[in-house]
Design an enzyme around this catalytic site. Structure first.
Site, PDB file in Angstrom:
ATOM      1  N   MET A 161     -53.499 -19.211   7.213  1.00 50.20           N
ATOM      2  CA  MET A 161     -53.900 -20.320   5.800  1.00 50.20           C
ATOM      3  C   MET A 161     -55.349 -19.983   5.759  1.00 50.20           C
ATOM      4  SD  MET A 161     -50.849 -21.370   4.517  1.00 50.20           S
ATOM      5  CE  MET A 161     -51.745 -22.711   4.010  1.00 50.20           C
ATOM      6  N   CYS A 196     -16.136 -18.032  25.393  1.00 42.36           N
ATOM      7  CA  CYS A 196     -16.680 -16.966  26.147  1.00 42.36           C
ATOM      8  C   CYS A 196     -17.208 -16.003  25.185  1.00 42.36           C
ATOM      9  CB  CYS A 196     -15.569 -16.319  26.740  1.00 42.36           C
ATOM     10  SG  CYS A 196     -14.166 -15.471  25.876  1.00 42.36           S
ATOM     11  N   ARG A 254     -53.971 -30.995  17.664  1.00 46.74           N
ATOM     12  CA  ARG A 254     -52.403 -30.581  17.672  1.00 46.74           C
ATOM     13  C   ARG A 254     -52.111 -30.406  19.219  1.00 46.74           C
ATOM     14  NH1 ARG A 254     -54.301 -25.134  14.873  1.00 46.74           N
ATOM     15  NH2 ARG A 254     -55.123 -24.138  16.500  1.00 46.74           N
ATOM     16  N   GLY A 266     -54.216 -18.679  11.828  1.00 50.92           N
ATOM     17  CA  GLY A 266     -54.633 -17.656  10.999  1.00 50.92           C
ATOM     18  C   GLY A 266     -54.208 -17.190  10.032  1.00 50.92           C
ATOM     19  N   LYS A 324     -52.681 -31.146  10.407  1.00 51.82           N
ATOM     20  CA  LYS A 324     -54.173 -31.369  10.709  1.00 51.82           C
ATOM     21  C   LYS A 324     -54.427 -32.627  10.116  1.00 51.82           C
ATOM     22  CE  LYS A 324     -56.304 -27.157  10.377  1.00 51.82           C
ATOM     23  NZ  LYS A 324     -56.873 -26.132   9.366  1.00 51.82           N
ATOM     24  N   TYR A 333     -16.387 -26.366  28.425  1.00 54.70           N
ATOM     25  CA  TYR A 333     -17.646 -25.546  28.919  1.00 54.70           C
ATOM     26  C   TYR A 333     -17.868 -24.271  28.115  1.00 54.70           C
ATOM     27  CZ  TYR A 333     -14.060 -21.996  29.579  1.00 54.70           C
ATOM     28  OH  TYR A 333     -12.959 -20.909  29.475  1.00 54.70           O
ATOM     29  N   HIS A 392     -32.686  -3.929  12.265  1.00 58.12           N
ATOM     30  CA  HIS A 392     -31.608  -3.221  13.018  1.00 58.12           C
ATOM     31  C   HIS A 392     -32.198  -3.300  14.497  1.00 58.12           C
ATOM     32  CE1 HIS A 392     -29.370   0.079  15.016  1.00 58.12           C
ATOM     33  NE2 HIS A 392     -28.415  -0.386  14.295  1.00 58.12           N
ATOM     34  N   ARG A 418     -59.945 -27.495   4.025  1.00 59.23           N
ATOM     35  CA  ARG A 418     -59.287 -26.695   5.149  1.00 59.23           C
ATOM     36  C   ARG A 418     -57.878 -27.018   4.880  1.00 59.23           C
ATOM     37  NH1 ARG A 418     -60.596 -30.546  10.246  1.00 59.23           N
ATOM     38  NH2 ARG A 418     -60.221 -28.533  11.425  1.00 59.23           N
ATOM     39  N   SER A 454      -9.616 -20.061  25.373  1.00 58.16           N
ATOM     40  CA  SER A 454     -10.815 -19.718  25.549  1.00 58.16           C
ATOM     41  C   SER A 454     -11.357 -19.229  24.190  1.00 58.16           C
ATOM     42  CB  SER A 454     -11.378 -18.654  26.696  1.00 58.16           C
ATOM     43  OG  SER A 454     -12.597 -18.302  26.460  1.00 58.16           O
TER      44      SER A 454
END
Ligand code: ADP
Ligand code: MG
Ligand code: MG
Length: 928
Positions: free
Chosen positions: A103, A881, A336, A101, A22, A901, A454, A92, A813
């Site tokens: 702070m 993979c 911002r 929302g 800000k 890859y 979990h 501010r 791989s």
């Protein structure tokens, strides 16, 4: 003397670390000559220092702040605390990354009865002065002193109710005076002291409150979820107040330079006449659309539009703006980077590139790869969503939308799910005992638990929507219901959850299946990414339909086709079981036969050897086990061949890596415990006959195959060496399929992958025989196909001796799931069920190593293996993979480690394409 305070003129947009977003924003706007009320910023360093020295202002901070305040006084010609011409300020908060929302901010600091009277006289608007004062007491009481906001709201609502129009604007000066009186009484009652008249004290406490809000619970939780560091600190901005609540020629509003939901290029926002600060966001009255400002205040609107265009050009990105109009004059209060949906992020990046504001490279860097996942998951139809009854909002733990009936335990979820019902599993929180229910559920909803709970972790792993930590709901799993706001949902009621937003609704909501081919902007962005990335992106697919999906998403090969999934299919499982039950006995006969053949080959004239071979042949021929084993293999061969033909066809022209059988064989048999129960029951009931004998036989077989540690036991190539005929059957199926397809004009590139190699000799004894099968098939069919043999690197020893292994393997791989398990010595299921989530939550580990590749440990092994492997075989093809192949951070690692890859699930292919391009471009810090 350390500089703790910067006037807005002294900052700029690149000082976000020091001034917060800000502060940097208002500084930049000030220096760009935009109308910004004067002010100063206290640095984030000051905030950190404040906490470091035990919640005190660091030396000279206060003096610097007062000096800066003097400068503001001179600039505005007003004086703080002077009834003659009072200066009012806002205090501010503003950290490096915006935390909406989370702070605190306080407006109208500097008011007391004297300055209020002064303000009333000066403006000729006593009502406004009274309104400003009541707002100060309310905000200060709530944010600085922690008095519950409802208590103020209650008083205000009571007075509003007594007016004709019932709105805050209908409150007369007298009424507002009453409100102030009651507010002050509340303040004294709550805190035991009077509301401070000393304006300097108001300022000091306001600044301190903003510092303190950095470690408020909301802020800490938000940072944990958004992976924002706790040591950044917040800046504090002290800014001259301007007033949108001075009458109908005044207003306050917020606007985005483009639509943050769709990305459309048009001003998007709202404003309220005669209002202040957060009134728009707080929804005290229904705000008007920003375009209407064009009718109400055409001059101001024109000016605002120009400012918006200018700021967007200046920042080269969509801006989220706050403004206030005071008696017809526009002031800018904030700019911002605008937060946006995935859809908007992609469209805006592509549009900005087309407009020439940013380069294609920048466009690629603008989009968070994991965000585009949202575009490819089912989501709620926006219109249908409005018809749903909103219940609560929890944590958006795993994206995607799901509708189904609520169930409150995993067993019911499993039973109903298997019957084809769409269910949402609702639990207070989940644990490993719930996983079987989670597997069939369309989505998961929990009352407790964070982004690494979990439920969240498992749901993301499964790619299912999950809303976690929905604190507003009360789940009573005994009574099979949950309640929220007086509403109750019981088992069997429809609910809908949106894991991308965290929203929970009652009732069914129609979902839209995403259509990749409609995502034209995403397709364009990814085509740019393809020009830039060096890493290939392949996919893990076991079935032709998955391979086709992967190809549609842009996959350039199949990095992992698991053959064993096919074994589980109903029509095949009996043969698979026959194969397994007879393998041991049959293979011992076949091995004896092979040994006798080899012996005779060594000494062709030897009589004993001839005799031994004849005996071995007879034994094998007479063995029912050998017969059953061979028959089972013969029955499985055509199934496998058909599977492979499908995959080759789908991947015409592209490489397909097929992994030979990997898991321990007992996985294909009924569970030991179930069998034991079954046999015991039959025996105690006195049952006899064939069914019992079969069950006993199965139990004995399963018992003989039991292992202490199946994960470290007879699986992968160990299994292949023990039962070579299984692998030979698979290789035969692969090459028959390849030859058949090639004969039909399809270009096939099979790559046969041997799993779990730990020692070069494992390849030495197995690979040659398998290649011989391949050659044999090709000769018999008269077709030559381009093929490779290679191995997975998934135990540390393979990585450590990769140079030797590459003598045989034409490709590596990395199976980073197993490699992580074996490097850490964790069994993943046990670890995630028992301690790993706690490790991550308590930061014992920086991240779950099964989701984000552990660069320091596992990564070292990967790097070493790549180097040593390529030293032996320069053209060694190397890929990954594991699940990590679809994780942006791990993809960056793979890029740096020089892999050819990454291979990931089809739905993650677009993410991987983007992440691979970003890795090639190097790191950027995106706004959070
Ligand atoms: P947040 O970060 O929560 O948006 P802000 O610090 O931006 O908090 O302030 C909350 C509201 O108060 C915003 O609408 C802002 O525009 C308004 N506001 C802040 N400072 C001033 C000021 N000096 N004059 C007028 N309005 C202000
Ligand atoms: Mg703001
Ligand atoms: Mg493995």
């Amino acid at each position: 003397m350390k500089k703790w305070v910067y006037l807005f003129e002294e900052g700029n947009k690149d000082m976000r670390d020091l001034l917060g977003g800000k502060g940097a924003g208002v500084a930049e706007m000030t220096n760009a000559g935009l109308p910004v009320p004067p002010g100063f910023t206290i640095t984030t360093e000051a905030c950190n220092e404040y906490f470091r020295i035990g919640k005190q202002f660091p030396d000279s901070l206060w003096d610097q702040a007062l000096a800066a305040l003097k400068t503001i006084e001179n600039k505005t010609g007003k004086k703080f605390g002077d009834p003659g011409n009072p200066l009012l300020v806002s205090v501010r908060s503003g950290a490096k990354f915006s935390m909406p929302g989370m702070m605190d901010t306080v407006l109208n600091i500097g008011l007391n009865p004297d300055t209020q009277a002064g303000l009333a006289g000066l403006t000729g608007n006593p009502r406004f002065a009274q309104d400003a004062y009541r707002r100060l007491i309310q905000m200060f009481g709530k944010t600085v002193k922690g008095i519950p906001g409802e208590k103020f709201e209650h008083i205000l609502n009571k007075h509003k109710a007594k007016t004709k129009g019932k709105q805050d604007t209908d409150l007369t000066t007298d009424r507002l005076q009453d409100v102030v009186k009651e507010y002050k009484a509340l303040y004294t009652k709550e805190l035991g002291v009077e509301f401070p008249d000393d304006v300097v004290e108001q300022l000091r406490q306001g600044i301190e409150a903003v510092f303190a809000s950095w470690f408020g619970k909301r802020a800490v939780d938000y940072r944990n979820f958004s992976k924002i560091s706790h040591d950044l600190g917040t800046g504090v901005n002290v800014q001259t107040m301007v007033f949108g609540n001075m009458g109908d020629d005044s207003a306050t509003g917020v606007a985005f330079t483009r639509d943050p939901a769709t990305g459309a290029k048009e001003l998007y926002g709202e404003y309220l006449a005669n209002a202040q600060g957060e009134d728009v966001v707080a929804g005290i009255r229904t705000p008007k659309k920003i375009v209407e400002l064009g009718d109400d205040m055409p001059g101001v609107y024109q000016q605002f539009e120009d400012v918006a265009v200018r700021l967007e050009k200046h920042y080269r990105d969509v801006q989220d703006l706050e403004f206030t109009v005071e008696r017809g004059k526009l002031y800018m209060l904030q700019t911002r980077t605008g937060k946006r949906t995935a859809k908007a992020a992609v469209k805006i990046a592509v549009d900005l590139a087309h407009e020439g504001l940013i380069t294609k490279e920048e466009a690629i860097q603008r989009v968070e790869p994991s965000q585009i996942n949202q575009l490819l998951l089912p989501r709620f139809d926006d219109k249908a969503k409005q018809s749903g009854a909103f219940l609560a909002k929890g944590l958006n733990a795993s994206p995607g939308a799901a509708t189904g009936v609520a169930v409150f335990d995993a067993d019911t979820a499993e039973a109903w799910g298997k019957n084809g019902k769409a269910v949402i599993l609702v639990r207070p929180e989940t644990n490993p005992d719930d996983v079987h229910g989670m597997l069939v559920a369309k989505g998961i909803l929990t009352q407790r638990g964070g982004a690494t709970s979990h439920a969240a972790v498992v749901a993301r792993g499964l790619g299912k929507p999950c809303v976690a930590g929905t604190e507003a709901i009360r789940v009573d799993d005994d009574r099979k219901l949950f309640s929220v706001d007086g509403k109750t949902i019981t088992e069997g009621d429809f609910i809908s959850i949106d894991g991308s937003t965290g929203e929970v609704y009652a009732g069914p909501i129609a979902t839209i299946e995403p259509d990749f081919s409609q995502e034209t902007e995403l397709i364009e962005l990814l085509s740019w990414a393809d020009e830039i990335r060096r890493l290939g992106v392949w996919a893990n697919a076991d079935y032709p339909k998955d391979a086709l999906k992967a190809r549609e998403f842009g996959a350039e090969g199949i990095g992992l086709c698991r053959t064993e999934h096919m074994f589980f299919e109903q029509e095949r499982l009996p043969f698979v079981q026959q194969m397994i039950l007879n393998a041991s006995e049959a293979q011992s006969k076949l091995d004896a036969l092979a040994r006798a053949e080899a012996d005779l080959a060594r000494r062709p004239e030897n009589k004993d050897a001839k005799k031994a071979l004849a005996a071995a042949k007879k034994a094998a021929a007479a063995s029912p086990a050998v017969k059953a084993y061979k028959r089972a293999l013969a029955r499985l061969l055509p199934f496998q061949r058909k599977d492979f033909e499908g995959i080759f066809k789908a991947m015409d022209g592209l490489p397909v890596i097929i992994r030979l059988i990997d898991p321990p064989l007992h996985e294909f048999l009924p569970s030991h415990d179930d069998l034991l129960v079954q046999v015991t029951e039959m025996r105690t009931k006195g049952q006899k006959g064939k069914r019992l004998r079969e069950a006993e036989r199965m139990l004995a077989a399963v018992e003989s195959m039991r292992e202490m540690n199946p994960m470290l036991g007879l699986r992968g190539i160990r299994l292949g060496i023990t039962y070579p005929d299984i692998l030979k059957m698979q290789v035969r199926a692969i090459f028959e399929a390849a030859c058949n397809m090639q004969a039909k004009g399809i270009q096939v590139k099979p790559e046969v992958m041997i799993p779990l190699t730990g020692h070069v000799n494992e390849l030495a004894v197995s690979q040659g025989a398998l290649e011989a099968v391949a050659q044999q098939v090709m000769q018999a069919k008269g077709v030559e196909v381009e093929y490779k043999f290679g191995t997975m690197i998934e135990v540390p020893r393979a990585a450590l001796t990769a140079g030797e292994i590459a003598r045989y393997a034409q490709f590596f791989s990395f199976g980073t799931n197993d490699l992580t398990q074996t490097t850490y010595g964790y069994s993943r299921d046990d670890a995630e069920g028992k301690f790993l989530l706690r490790y991550v939550e308590e930061k014992v580990l920086p991240a779950n190593p099964f989701q984000e590749l552990d660069r320091d440990g596992v990564g070292q092994l990967v790097k070493m293996a790549v180097e040593q492997g390529r030293a032996t075989r320069a053209d060694l093809e190397v890929g990954i993979c594991g699940e990590h192949g679809g994780d942006p951070s791990s993809i960056e690692f793979c890029h740096n480690a020089g892999l050819n890859y990454v291979s990931c699930s089809p739905f993650r292919v677009p993410i991987a394409r983007l992440a691979a391009a970003q890795a090639a471009l190097g790191a950027v810090v995106r706004d959070k």
